[in-house]
Design a protein around this motif. Structure first.
Motif, PDB file in Angstrom:
ATOM      1  N   GLY A 135     -22.773  27.528  30.743  1.00 60.86           N
ATOM      2  CA  GLY A 135     -21.727  27.251  31.725  1.00 60.86           C
ATOM      3  C   GLY A 135     -22.232  27.367  33.149  1.00 60.86           C
ATOM      4  O   GLY A 135     -23.168  28.114  33.416  1.00 60.86           O
ATOM      5  N   PRO A 136     -21.600  26.625  34.079  1.00 54.48           N
ATOM      6  CA  PRO A 136     -22.082  26.586  35.461  1.00 54.48           C
ATOM      7  C   PRO A 136     -22.028  27.930  36.201  1.00 54.48           C
ATOM      8  O   PRO A 136     -22.935  28.250  36.955  1.00 54.48           O
ATOM      9  CB  PRO A 136     -21.176  25.566  36.144  1.00 54.48           C
ATOM     10  N   GLU A 137     -20.958  28.688  35.990  1.00 56.52           N
ATOM     11  CA  GLU A 137     -20.818  29.945  36.737  1.00 56.52           C
ATOM     12  C   GLU A 137     -21.909  30.941  36.372  1.00 56.52           C
ATOM     13  O   GLU A 137     -22.585  31.509  37.240  1.00 56.52           O
ATOM     14  CB  GLU A 137     -19.437  30.558  36.482  1.00 56.52           C
ATOM     15  N   LYS A 138     -22.118  31.156  35.069  1.00 58.79           N
ATOM     16  CA  LYS A 138     -23.179  32.073  34.628  1.00 58.79           C
ATOM     17  C   LYS A 138     -24.557  31.527  34.989  1.00 58.79           C
ATOM     18  O   LYS A 138     -25.464  32.281  35.324  1.00 58.79           O
ATOM     19  CB  LYS A 138     -23.082  32.313  33.128  1.00 58.79           C
ATOM     20  N   SER A 139     -24.706  30.212  34.889  1.00 58.18           N
ATOM     21  CA  SER A 139     -25.979  29.591  35.226  1.00 58.18           C
ATOM     22  C   SER A 139     -26.337  29.846  36.681  1.00 58.18           C
ATOM     23  O   SER A 139     -27.483  30.175  37.003  1.00 58.18           O
ATOM     24  CB  SER A 139     -25.906  28.083  34.953  1.00 58.18           C
ATOM     25  N   TRP A 140     -25.367  29.704  37.569  1.00 59.41           N
ATOM     26  CA  TRP A 140     -25.588  29.975  38.989  1.00 59.41           C
ATOM     27  C   TRP A 140     -25.894  31.459  39.216  1.00 59.41           C
ATOM     28  O   TRP A 140     -26.824  31.808  39.927  1.00 59.41           O
ATOM     29  CB  TRP A 140     -24.361  29.545  39.797  1.00 59.41           C
ATOM     30  N   GLN A 141     -25.100  32.314  38.566  1.00 57.18           N
ATOM     31  CA  GLN A 141     -25.223  33.758  38.761  1.00 57.18           C
ATOM     32  C   GLN A 141     -26.543  34.315  38.233  1.00 57.18           C
ATOM     33  O   GLN A 141     -27.156  35.178  38.859  1.00 57.18           O
ATOM     34  CB  GLN A 141     -24.047  34.454  38.071  1.00 57.18           C
ATOM     35  N   PHE A 142     -26.980  33.828  37.071  1.00 58.14           N
ATOM     36  CA  PHE A 142     -28.178  34.397  36.444  1.00 58.14           C
ATOM     37  C   PHE A 142     -29.424  33.516  36.547  1.00 58.14           C
ATOM     38  O   PHE A 142     -30.538  34.013  36.405  1.00 58.14           O
ATOM     39  CB  PHE A 142     -27.897  34.706  34.965  1.00 58.14           C
ATOM     40  N   GLY A 143     -29.227  32.214  36.789  1.00 56.01           N
ATOM     41  CA  GLY A 143     -30.365  31.297  36.788  1.00 56.01           C
ATOM     42  C   GLY A 143     -30.805  30.807  38.145  1.00 56.01           C
ATOM     43  O   GLY A 143     -31.854  30.173  38.269  1.00 56.01           O
ATOM     44  N   VAL A 144     -30.011  31.086  39.185  1.00 52.30           N
ATOM     45  CA  VAL A 144     -30.372  30.601  40.522  1.00 52.30           C
ATOM     46  C   VAL A 144     -30.392  31.739  41.537  1.00 52.30           C
ATOM     47  O   VAL A 144     -31.419  32.029  42.144  1.00 52.30           O
ATOM     48  CB  VAL A 144     -29.410  29.471  40.991  1.00 52.30           C
ATOM     49  N   VAL A 145     -29.248  32.400  41.723  1.00 48.51           N
ATOM     50  CA  VAL A 145     -29.102  33.392  42.798  1.00 48.51           C
ATOM     51  C   VAL A 145     -30.185  34.465  42.806  1.00 48.51           C
ATOM     52  O   VAL A 145     -30.773  34.743  43.861  1.00 48.51           O
ATOM     53  CB  VAL A 145     -27.686  34.024  42.763  1.00 48.51           C
ATOM     54  N   PRO A 146     -30.537  35.066  41.668  1.00 49.39           N
ATOM     55  CA  PRO A 146     -31.540  36.143  41.718  1.00 49.39           C
ATOM     56  C   PRO A 146     -32.936  35.678  42.137  1.00 49.39           C
ATOM     57  O   PRO A 146     -33.778  36.504  42.491  1.00 49.39           O
ATOM     58  CB  PRO A 146     -31.581  36.667  40.271  1.00 49.39           C
TER      59      PRO A 146
END
Length: 196
Positions: A159-170
């Motif tokens: 999903g996009p929200e988890k993907s952004w939170q765990f796959g991009v931001v950090p």
């Protein structure tokens, strides 16, 4: 010195001009590049809550030094090694090998590395590797494209929200540092070569 010669990437300084020796040298450079990629994938730095590998830095440096053709060939060889089951990726063999691993959460980033190498190699072929700001801009575009590809694939899985939170931001800060470092190193090498 011709304009074509002055816009070639760093690796061309070490290549024989023609024939079998040139091909053999390019092949050896590609193999060395895949070894560097493997080593960088296994080298992790703690930055905040996540482990960050040095792989992005290695992709950027290889592409800038090798140019588009050899850089792409090196990344494609690396992907082929991983596809065949060699433990060259960051989470291999612990999290699987081969196609099974590549279809997991990092698949989009791995394909993104190939596109990243094409963008940075294209810039190096045009002499941008001599100018820190031009190279930084090309590397930043390549970084954004690679992250977008990784995000898109991961979003399909979790999903996009988890993907952004765990796959991009950090990874934003660490990857910006690696882009800045790579964009400084390659022009610095060119400056040293001009002085010698």
């Amino acid at each position: 010195m011709t304009t074509a010669m002055t816009t070639r990437p760093l690796v061309f300084l070490a290549l024989p001009q023609e024939g079998a020796a040139r091909l053999a040298t390019q092949f050896l450079l590609a193999i060395a590049g895949t070894l560097l990629l493997t080593l960088s994938a296994k080298t992790k730095v703690m930055l905040g809550p996540v482990d960050i590998s040095m792989q992005t830095l290695a992709v950027l440096l290889i592409a800038a030094a090798f140019g588009m053709r050899l850089g792409l060939a090196t990344l494609l060889l690396y992907i082929a090694e991983g596809t065949m089951g060699f433990p060259v990726f960051q989470g291999t063999p612990e999290k699987g090998i081969g196609i099974a691993y590549m279809l997991g959460s990092t698949g989009g980033y791995l394909v993104g590395f190939v596109v990243m190498a094409a963008i940075v190699g294209w810039a190096a072929d045009r002499g941008w590797d001599r100018h820190p700001m031009k190279l930084f801009n090309a590397m930043l575009v390549a970084e954004v494209v690679m992250m977008a590809m990784g995000f898109a694939w991961l979003a399909l899985l979790i999903g996009p929200e988890k993907s952004w939170q765990f796959g991009v931001v950090p990874f934003i800060v660490g990857d910006l540092i690696k882009v800045a470092l790579a964009a400084s190193v390659v022009p610095a090498v060119w400056s040293l070569l001009k002085r010698s």
